[in-house]
Scaffold this motif. Structure first.
Motif, PDB file in Angstrom:
ATOM      1  N   ASN A 135      30.677  18.797 -16.798  1.00 38.72           N
ATOM      2  CA  ASN A 135      31.161  19.196 -15.574  1.00 38.72           C
ATOM      3  C   ASN A 135      32.254  20.020 -15.678  1.00 38.72           C
ATOM      4  O   ASN A 135      32.275  19.981 -14.316  1.00 38.72           O
ATOM      5  CB  ASN A 135      31.400  17.405 -15.542  1.00 38.72           C
ATOM      6  CG  ASN A 135      30.666  16.324 -15.487  1.00 38.72           C
ATOM      7  OD1 ASN A 135      29.602  16.595 -15.300  1.00 38.72           O
ATOM      8  ND2 ASN A 135      31.582  15.619 -15.205  1.00 38.72           N
ATOM      9  N   THR A 136      32.536  21.201 -15.907  1.00 34.02           N
ATOM     10  CA  THR A 136      33.798  22.017 -15.769  1.00 34.02           C
ATOM     11  C   THR A 136      33.763  22.553 -14.661  1.00 34.02           C
ATOM     12  O   THR A 136      34.451  22.538 -13.755  1.00 34.02           O
ATOM     13  CB  THR A 136      33.822  22.835 -16.920  1.00 34.02           C
ATOM     14  OG1 THR A 136      33.950  22.539 -18.628  1.00 34.02           O
ATOM     15  CG2 THR A 136      34.763  23.641 -16.739  1.00 34.02           C
ATOM     16  N   GLY A 137      32.098  22.836 -13.865  1.00 36.53           N
ATOM     17  CA  GLY A 137      31.985  23.853 -12.652  1.00 36.53           C
ATOM     18  C   GLY A 137      32.472  23.571 -11.557  1.00 36.53           C
ATOM     19  O   GLY A 137      32.950  23.457 -10.617  1.00 36.53           O
ATOM     20  N   ASP A 138      31.893  22.202 -11.383  1.00 37.82           N
ATOM     21  CA  ASP A 138      32.344  20.814 -10.353  1.00 37.82           C
ATOM     22  C   ASP A 138      33.328  21.158 -10.313  1.00 37.82           C
ATOM     23  O   ASP A 138      34.272  20.653  -8.799  1.00 37.82           O
ATOM     24  CB  ASP A 138      31.330  19.294 -10.616  1.00 37.82           C
ATOM     25  CG  ASP A 138      29.999  19.707 -10.400  1.00 37.82           C
ATOM     26  OD1 ASP A 138      28.982  20.697 -10.124  1.00 37.82           O
ATOM     27  OD2 ASP A 138      29.198  18.692 -10.632  1.00 37.82           O
ATOM     28  N   TRP A 139      34.205  20.475 -11.178  1.00 35.58           N
ATOM     29  CA  TRP A 139      35.480  19.941 -11.506  1.00 35.58           C
ATOM     30  C   TRP A 139      36.344  21.500 -11.000  1.00 35.58           C
ATOM     31  O   TRP A 139      37.045  21.088 -10.305  1.00 35.58           O
ATOM     32  CB  TRP A 139      36.028  19.788 -12.800  1.00 35.58           C
ATOM     33  CG  TRP A 139      37.931  19.767 -13.156  1.00 35.58           C
ATOM     34  CD1 TRP A 139      38.618  21.238 -13.241  1.00 35.58           C
ATOM     35  CD2 TRP A 139      38.792  19.132 -12.397  1.00 35.58           C
ATOM     36  NE1 TRP A 139      39.772  20.818 -13.307  1.00 35.58           N
ATOM     37  CE2 TRP A 139      39.836  19.575 -12.880  1.00 35.58           C
ATOM     38  CE3 TRP A 139      38.591  18.084 -11.976  1.00 35.58           C
ATOM     39  CZ2 TRP A 139      40.813  18.823 -12.214  1.00 35.58           C
ATOM     40  CZ3 TRP A 139      39.709  17.183 -11.441  1.00 35.58           C
ATOM     41  CH2 TRP A 139      40.770  17.297 -11.855  1.00 35.58           C
ATOM     42  N   LEU A 140      35.907  22.368 -11.437  1.00 33.61           N
ATOM     43  CA  LEU A 140      37.006  23.668 -10.908  1.00 33.61           C
ATOM     44  C   LEU A 140      36.789  23.940  -9.396  1.00 33.61           C
ATOM     45  O   LEU A 140      37.294  24.516  -9.406  1.00 33.61           O
ATOM     46  CB  LEU A 140      36.359  24.791 -12.069  1.00 33.61           C
ATOM     47  CG  LEU A 140      37.175  25.970 -11.810  1.00 33.61           C
ATOM     48  CD1 LEU A 140      39.026  26.144 -12.206  1.00 33.61           C
ATOM     49  CD2 LEU A 140      36.891  27.256 -13.211  1.00 33.61           C
TER      50      LEU A 140
ATOM     51  N   ALA B 100      41.143  12.304  -9.927  1.00 31.86           N
ATOM     52  CA  ALA B 100      41.806  12.221  -8.787  1.00 31.86           C
ATOM     53  C   ALA B 100      43.163  12.810  -8.938  1.00 31.86           C
ATOM     54  O   ALA B 100      43.438  13.220  -7.300  1.00 31.86           O
ATOM     55  CB  ALA B 100      41.428  10.732  -8.188  1.00 31.86           C
ATOM     56  N   ALA B 101      44.039  12.273  -8.998  1.00 29.81           N
ATOM     57  CA  ALA B 101      45.342  12.886  -9.120  1.00 29.81           C
ATOM     58  C   ALA B 101      45.695  14.243  -9.137  1.00 29.81           C
ATOM     59  O   ALA B 101      46.265  14.686  -8.196  1.00 29.81           O
ATOM     60  CB  ALA B 101      46.002  12.044 -10.209  1.00 29.81           C
ATOM     61  N   VAL B 102      45.366  14.229 -10.130  1.00 35.31           N
ATOM     62  CA  VAL B 102      45.000  16.093 -10.234  1.00 35.31           C
ATOM     63  C   VAL B 102      44.596  16.498  -9.243  1.00 35.31           C
ATOM     64  O   VAL B 102      45.608  17.273  -8.070  1.00 35.31           O
ATOM     65  CB  VAL B 102      44.896  16.872 -11.466  1.00 35.31           C
ATOM     66  CG1 VAL B 102      44.733  17.899 -11.283  1.00 35.31           C
ATOM     67  CG2 VAL B 102      45.488  16.213 -12.414  1.00 35.31           C
ATOM     68  N   LYS B 103      43.409  16.384  -8.411  1.00 31.90           N
ATOM     69  CA  LYS B 103      43.182  17.189  -7.132  1.00 31.90           C
ATOM     70  C   LYS B 103      43.454  15.963  -6.025  1.00 31.90           C
ATOM     71  O   LYS B 103      43.908  17.963  -5.178  1.00 31.90           O
ATOM     72  CB  LYS B 103      41.905  16.513  -6.910  1.00 31.90           C
ATOM     73  CG  LYS B 103      40.634  16.824  -7.813  1.00 31.90           C
ATOM     74  CD  LYS B 103      38.990  16.523  -7.367  1.00 31.90           C
ATOM     75  CE  LYS B 103      38.339  16.805  -8.072  1.00 31.90           C
ATOM     76  NZ  LYS B 103      36.735  16.033  -8.049  1.00 31.90           N
TER      77      LYS B 103
ATOM     78  N   GLU C 146      52.657  11.103  -3.115  1.00 31.25           N
ATOM     79  CA  GLU C 146      51.953   9.935  -2.594  1.00 31.25           C
ATOM     80  C   GLU C 146      50.106  10.600  -3.575  1.00 31.25           C
ATOM     81  O   GLU C 146      50.110   9.419  -3.195  1.00 31.25           O
ATOM     82  CB  GLU C 146      51.736  11.372  -1.709  1.00 31.25           C
ATOM     83  CG  GLU C 146      53.330  10.584  -0.355  1.00 31.25           C
ATOM     84  CD  GLU C 146      52.742  12.719   0.694  1.00 31.25           C
ATOM     85  OE1 GLU C 146      53.750  12.757   1.527  1.00 31.25           O
ATOM     86  OE2 GLU C 146      52.052  13.152   0.696  1.00 31.25           O
ATOM     87  N   ALA C 147      50.073  11.526  -4.094  1.00 30.60           N
ATOM     88  CA  ALA C 147      48.880  11.617  -5.016  1.00 30.60           C
ATOM     89  C   ALA C 147      49.060  10.090  -5.975  1.00 30.60           C
ATOM     90  O   ALA C 147      47.934   9.111  -6.495  1.00 30.60           O
ATOM     91  CB  ALA C 147      48.717  12.389  -6.453  1.00 30.60           C
TER      92      ALA C 147
END
Ligand code: GLN
Length: 321
Positions: free
Chosen positions: A250-255, A298-301, A16-17
């Motif tokens: 961008n690591t903080g935003d990502w995590l 996007a896919a991992v999220k 689905e992702a």
């Protein structure tokens, strides 16, 4: 809380992702390395490796793309294996820079060490630490054999990419010599830089990267080959490094938004580690301004959200048939 997921649920989430993300546009291929500018921007693969060795692949998961900065994770593991966690902290560091991956400013700010093996500076230092010292071929063999062990199958340099990077890596040459000035290159400088450039030019598949991520998630035991590639106590060390700097500034935003420690590369790859549960990898060439793949993020999220997983959720996750 205890949480149980079935293999079928995970497979469905991955499928689905993929479907949800395949038409996402935005971003641009890296163009400061000429070879990468010409890769088909529509390629897209998503792969999950479970700790029982199941590999779930959707899309272009057998396409060999440039591993680029994801290679930093693999060689950091090698250096952790060869020198131990304390030496890596002392000789390289484990700090986030908060700055772009190729920042020279970051080195000037922290002249006592190159910060972390997961930015260019620390990765070049890591290559200088690879044993056997002074032996360029022996060091390369150690690096590439470690790739094979972690990914469960062989990977080779893409010669054209290696040439493209070697011809244009002026910023990295400056980094290497600046580090030498601070006594943070522990072997020959051009050799260390060349090893770094070569490891970035390795062609890898999303499937291989997800097996590598699964090996880290599984405490160093490759879930597919069943080989113990590195000691279990090194797994939290490498996952910590990934958590703190895997997406650079961008690591903080990502995590915060994804819930999974992950490392990107300008070839479009992303490798994510959900300790004790799974490894995940996605690949799509167009990048955001920080050099992280738009579609792969996007896919991992999406997978994490569908499964309601997060490294800080506090859940004890079991995967069943
Ligand atoms: N080889 C690339 C470089 O050194 C890797 C950078 C990246 O993937 N972020 O610039």
């Amino acid at each position: 809380m205890d949480k149980t997921l079935t293999r079928a649920q995970i497979t469905q989430a991955v499928q689905e992702a993929y479907e949800e993300c395949k038409n996402i546009s935005g971003g641009h291929n890296a163009d400061y390395i000429p070879f990468l500018a010409n890769i088909d921007p529509n390629l897209f693969g998503l792969s999950v490796t479970l700790l029982d060795g199941t590999v779930i692949n959707v899309g272009d998961t057998e396409y060999k793309f440039g591993i680029e900065s994801v290679s930093k994770v693999l060689t950091a593991i090698l250096v952790l294996k060869q020198h131990g966690a304390d030496a890596v902290l002392k000789q390289i560091g484990a700090d986030a820079t908060g700055l772009p991956f190729n920042s020279i400013f970051a080195i000037l700010l922290e002249n006592d060490h190159p910060s972390t093996p997961l930015v260019n500076a620390g990765a070049i230092t890591a290559c200088s630490m690879v044993e056997p010292k002074g032996d360029s071929w022996g060091k390369w063999e150690a690096i590439i054999n470690n790739f094979t062990d972690l990914c469960g199958s062989e990977a080779q340099v893409i010669d054209e990419l290696y040439k493209s990077e070697s011809d244009t890596n002026f910023n990295n040459r400056a980094i290497a010599w600046l580090l030498k000035n601070y006594n943070r290159i522990y072997d020959d400088v051009p050799m260390s830089l060349d090893l770094y450039t070569r490891q970035c030019s390795v062609g890898i598949t999303a499937s291989q990267l997800s097996i590598c991520a699964g090996t880290i998630a599984n405490g160093g035991l490759n879930p597919v080959t069943k080989a113990q590639v590195f000691a279990p106590e090194l797994a939290p060390k490498i996952t910590t490094l990934i958590s703190s700097v895997g997406f650079y500034q961008n690591t903080g935003d990502w995590l915060y938004s994804s819930g999974i420690p992950a490392k990107s590369g300008v070839g479009g790859g992303v490798l994510g580690v959900m300790p004790g549960v799974m490894g995940i990898a996605a690949f799509a060439p167009p990048l955001d301004v920080a050099g992280n793949s738009v579609k792969a993020q996007a896919a991992v999220k999406a997978v994490m959200k569908k499964l309601d997983l997060g490294v800080f959720n506090g859940d004890r996750v079991t995967v069943t048939d």
